[in-house]
Design a protein around this motif. Structure first.
Motif, mmCIF file in Angstrom:
data_model
loop_
_atom_site.group_PDB
_atom_site.id
_atom_site.type_symbol
_atom_site.label_atom_id
_atom_site.label_comp_id
_atom_site.label_asym_id
_atom_site.label_seq_id
_atom_site.Cartn_x
_atom_site.Cartn_y
_atom_site.Cartn_z
ATOM 1 N N LYS A 78 15.919 -99.610 43.793
ATOM 2 C CA LYS A 78 15.977 -98.848 42.549
ATOM 3 C C LYS A 78 14.786 -99.200 41.669
ATOM 4 O O LYS A 78 14.242 -100.300 41.717
ATOM 5 C CB LYS A 78 17.261 -99.163 41.770
ATOM 6 N N ILE A 79 14.422 -98.231 40.827
ATOM 7 C CA ILE A 79 13.405 -98.430 39.790
ATOM 8 C C ILE A 79 14.052 -98.060 38.461
ATOM 9 O O ILE A 79 14.456 -96.912 38.253
ATOM 10 C CB ILE A 79 12.149 -97.575 40.037
ATOM 11 N N LEU A 80 14.180 -99.049 37.572
ATOM 12 C CA LEU A 80 14.842 -98.853 36.281
ATOM 13 C C LEU A 80 13.800 -98.824 35.177
ATOM 14 O O LEU A 80 12.962 -99.732 35.069
ATOM 15 C CB LEU A 80 15.847 -99.976 36.021
ATOM 16 N N ASP A 81 13.850 -97.795 34.346
ATOM 17 C CA ASP A 81 12.897 -97.641 33.248
ATOM 18 C C ASP A 81 13.230 -98.607 32.115
ATOM 19 O O ASP A 81 14.374 -98.666 31.637
ATOM 20 C CB ASP A 81 12.941 -96.198 32.744
ATOM 21 N N LEU A 82 12.245 -99.387 31.671
ATOM 22 C CA LEU A 82 12.424 -100.321 30.553
ATOM 23 C C LEU A 82 11.690 -99.870 29.296
ATOM 24 O O LEU A 82 11.571 -100.653 28.345
ATOM 25 C CB LEU A 82 11.942 -101.722 30.953
ATOM 26 N N ALA A 83 11.187 -98.658 29.292
ATOM 27 C CA ALA A 83 10.480 -98.086 28.136
ATOM 28 C C ALA A 83 9.102 -98.738 27.946
ATOM 29 O O ALA A 83 8.679 -99.569 28.739
ATOM 30 C CB ALA A 83 11.320 -98.180 26.864
ATOM 31 N N GLU A 84 8.422 -98.323 26.875
ATOM 32 C CA GLU A 84 7.058 -98.806 26.612
ATOM 33 C C GLU A 84 7.081 -100.006 25.674
ATOM 34 O O GLU A 84 7.862 -100.055 24.711
ATOM 35 C CB GLU A 84 6.214 -97.688 26.000
ATOM 36 N N HIS A 85 6.202 -100.966 25.967
ATOM 37 C CA HIS A 85 6.102 -102.178 25.161
ATOM 38 C C HIS A 85 4.656 -102.635 25.107
ATOM 39 O O HIS A 85 3.849 -102.306 25.981
ATOM 40 C CB HIS A 85 6.980 -103.286 25.735
ATOM 41 N N ILE A 86 4.346 -103.424 24.086
ATOM 42 C CA ILE A 86 2.971 -103.902 23.897
ATOM 43 C C ILE A 86 2.766 -105.287 24.501
ATOM 44 O O ILE A 86 1.738 -105.559 25.125
ATOM 45 C CB ILE A 86 2.597 -103.904 22.396
ATOM 46 N N VAL A 87 3.757 -106.179 24.341
ATOM 47 C CA VAL A 87 3.587 -107.560 24.815
ATOM 48 C C VAL A 87 4.849 -108.008 25.555
ATOM 49 O O VAL A 87 5.959 -107.961 25.005
ATOM 50 C CB VAL A 87 3.307 -108.531 23.645
ATOM 51 N N PHE A 88 4.659 -108.451 26.792
ATOM 52 C CA PHE A 88 5.753 -109.024 27.578
ATOM 53 C C PHE A 88 6.013 -110.451 27.120
ATOM 54 O O PHE A 88 5.093 -111.207 26.806
ATOM 55 C CB PHE A 88 5.385 -109.019 29.067
ATOM 56 N N ASP A 89 7.328 -110.848 27.122
ATOM 57 C CA ASP A 89 7.681 -112.205 26.709
ATOM 58 C C ASP A 89 8.301 -113.016 27.844
ATOM 59 O O ASP A 89 7.810 -114.081 28.177
ATOM 60 C CB ASP A 89 8.646 -112.155 25.524
ATOM 61 N N SER A 90 9.374 -112.522 28.459
ATOM 62 C CA SER A 90 10.015 -113.328 29.502
ATOM 63 C C SER A 90 10.926 -112.476 30.373
ATOM 64 O O SER A 90 11.376 -111.399 29.974
ATOM 65 C CB SER A 90 10.823 -114.478 28.879
ATOM 66 N N LEU A 91 11.187 -113.004 31.577
ATOM 67 C CA LEU A 91 12.161 -112.444 32.513
ATOM 68 C C LEU A 91 13.070 -113.596 32.906
ATOM 69 O O LEU A 91 12.604 -114.591 33.472
ATOM 70 C CB LEU A 91 11.465 -111.854 33.747
ATOM 71 N N ARG A 92 14.393 -113.488 32.600
ATOM 72 C CA ARG A 92 15.299 -114.613 32.822
ATOM 73 C C ARG A 92 16.593 -114.162 33.495
ATOM 74 O O ARG A 92 16.996 -113.018 33.396
ATOM 75 C CB ARG A 92 15.650 -115.311 31.495
ATOM 76 N N ARG A 93 17.228 -115.148 34.154
ATOM 77 C CA ARG A 93 18.505 -114.937 34.841
ATOM 78 C C ARG A 93 19.534 -115.904 34.269
ATOM 79 O O ARG A 93 19.263 -117.093 34.079
ATOM 80 C CB ARG A 93 18.332 -115.203 36.334
ATOM 81 N N THR A 94 20.770 -115.414 34.004
ATOM 82 C CA THR A 94 21.853 -116.253 33.506
ATOM 83 C C THR A 94 23.150 -115.861 34.212
ATOM 84 O O THR A 94 23.641 -114.744 34.004
ATOM 85 C CB THR A 94 22.045 -116.078 31.979
ATOM 86 N N PRO A 95 23.715 -116.726 35.071
ATOM 87 C CA PRO A 95 25.018 -116.404 35.673
ATOM 88 C C PRO A 95 26.077 -116.224 34.582
ATOM 89 O O PRO A 95 26.131 -116.990 33.625
ATOM 90 C CB PRO A 95 25.325 -117.631 36.541
ATOM 91 N N LEU A 96 26.918 -115.205 34.720
ATOM 92 C CA LEU A 96 27.895 -114.908 33.683
ATOM 93 C C LEU A 96 29.047 -115.917 33.694
ATOM 94 O O LEU A 96 29.613 -116.227 32.643
ATOM 95 C CB LEU A 96 28.423 -113.485 33.873
ATOM 96 N N TYR A 97 29.383 -116.446 34.874
ATOM 97 C CA TYR A 97 30.444 -117.446 34.990
ATOM 98 C C TYR A 97 29.838 -118.788 35.377
ATOM 99 O O TYR A 97 28.858 -118.845 36.133
ATOM 100 C CB TYR A 97 31.484 -117.040 36.031
ATOM 101 N N LYS A 98 30.464 -119.859 34.921
ATOM 102 C CA LYS A 98 29.954 -121.205 35.161
ATOM 103 C C LYS A 98 29.929 -121.538 36.643
ATOM 104 O O LYS A 98 28.972 -122.149 37.131
ATOM 105 C CB LYS A 98 30.813 -122.222 34.396
ATOM 106 N N ASN A 99 30.967 -121.170 37.393
ATOM 107 C CA ASN A 99 31.093 -121.574 38.794
ATOM 108 C C ASN A 99 31.000 -120.409 39.765
ATOM 109 O O ASN A 99 31.462 -120.522 40.898
ATOM 110 C CB ASN A 99 32.423 -122.323 38.996
ATOM 111 N N ARG A 100 30.441 -119.281 39.325
ATOM 112 C CA ARG A 100 30.294 -118.127 40.201
ATOM 113 C C ARG A 100 28.902 -117.553 40.029
ATOM 114 O O ARG A 100 28.348 -117.553 38.929
ATOM 115 C CB ARG A 100 31.346 -117.059 39.870
#
Length: 396
Positions: A156-178
């Motif tokens: 898939k290709i998901l549109d993130l709209a237009e931006h001037i400066v990129f800051d970060s790409l991060r991952r956070t599991p929603l559950y502590k043990n999953r």
């Protein structure tokens, strides 16, 4: 002559009989007999091993996908109108197993192929672009690549709209043990702060289960944290707005994951509730019921800790309201307590107990002696509980 021959034959016969009846030599009595037996031992007798059952050879598992291999594969899978976004030559990606098959999918950012050379690419993460008049916004995309036994395929290709400066790409599991669902946040710098795209994935379909656009500015902040300690990440939003008769009010909103989306669970204001708390605190201090004051104005866990150390309620209040600085050993009887009115959110410091600030106040005892002191006041880590605020004692 014949007589000598007969004597010779008789002698030979006698000598032969003696040799035939010679006894066999016996070993001495204290010498053990040698036998064909295994020596005695305390170890168990050896067991003859049975031949191992022949098993069919297992198919070799594909090598684990690391950063270099993932980048090598996905770079070839971009459509011709897009190219991988990079920061100083490094392509930011997220590797995460979205379908629990032990093969991580890959998420990567893309930008247009036309008009963006390596020099322009490197500048897309520089905050100075925000203040340059000729800075053009760039269309960003989030590409999701499926992993088929170690081979990536564009999904898939998901549109993130237009931006001037990129800051970060991060991952956070929603559950502590999953590992699933997983929260992916892509943030971009704006003049006022940051704009964040929050996407929640829970399958390898390539489509997010949930998506929100959040802001971090002087008036709005968000946090992803486990507010109530149940092992699930919550979305905490803090917003400031002008409110008639109050000044700048701060509104707190708690969003919980429903299985499909982050939905509003509870909300509270800060300034109005804080002024009401201080008004009640002044009334209690004037009433002079020491145990009731301690029970209402302090966090119970802090009180239990201090009482176990042998602190009296008077000592707890002396150290809570900063009165040890003026030499008081007993909490005085009061005729007046004045806390300043608060017109905006004063909580500026953060630690494991919550957010806090130091409040300066005045009290006058029954003898007319005036005291000006300082106390540390907290908004607790979970401000949506019945107890939103608490004074905190200083412990030497």
């Amino acid at each position: 002559m014949a007589r000598y021959l007969i004597l010779y034959l008789i002698l030979i016969f006698l000598l032969g009989g003696c040799m035939g009846s010679r006894p066999t030599k016996q070993p001495p009595a204290d010498t053990p007999e040698l036998r064909d037996e295994a020596p005695k031992t305390s170890l168990p007798a050896p067991v003859e091993a049975e031949p191992e059952e022949l098993k069919p050879a297992e198919e070799p598992a594909p090598p684990e996908i690391g950063y270099q291999e993932a980048v090598r594969q996905i770079s070839r899978l971009y459509p011709k109108e897009l190219q991988p976004f990079s920061v100083q030559g490094r392509i930011p990606i997220v590797l995460h197993d979205l379908d629990n098959d032990k093969h991580p999918e890959c998420l990567s950012l893309g930008v247009p192929s036309q008009g963006i050379d390596s020099k322009t690419m490197n500048r897309l993460s520089e905050s100075s672009r925000l203040f340059e008049e000729d800075s053009e916004p760039v269309a960003f995309s989030l590409l999701v690549f499926a992993n088929n036994q170690g081979n990536f395929q564009r999904l898939k290709i998901l549109d993130l709209a237009e931006h001037i400066v990129f800051d970060s790409l991060r991952r956070t599991p929603l559950y502590k043990n999953r590992s699933l669902p997983v929260i992916i946040t892509v943030s971009f710098q704006i003049v006022e702060g940051r704009e964040v795209e929050l996407l929640v994935f829970d399958s390898a379909s390539g489509l997010p289960r949930s998506r929100h656009t959040l802001s971090e500015t002087l008036s709005t902040q968000y946090r992803l944290e486990d507010i109530d300690g149940n092992g699930m990440i919550d979305l905490f939003v803090k917003e400031k707005a002008m409110e008639e008769g109050t000044g700048f009010e701060t509104f707190l909103t708690w969003y919980r994951w429903s299985g499909r989306d982050f939905v509003q669970y509870r909300s509270r204001n800060v300034v109005r509730n804080l002024n009401a708390f201080l008004e009640s605190a002044a009334e209690l201090l004037l009433a002079g019921e020491i145990r009731e004051i301690v029970g209402f104005l302090l966090d119970p866990s802090s009180v239990r800790t201090l009482r176990r150390k042998g602190w009296s309620d008077h000592k707890i209040l002396i150290h809570t309201f900063g009165l040890e600085e003026v030499g008081l050993e007993e909490f005085p009887s009061l005729r007046e307590v004045v806390f300043p009115p608060l017109l905006e959110d004063p909580f500026t410091s953060e630690d494991e107990e919550g957010s806090s600030f130091e409040i300066t106040y005045r009290m006058i005892d029954l003898n007319g002696t005036s005291y000006i002191a300082k106390a540390r006041l907290y908004m607790l880590t979970n401000p949506f509980k019945e107890r939103q605020f608490a004074f905190s004692p200083t412990i030497d």
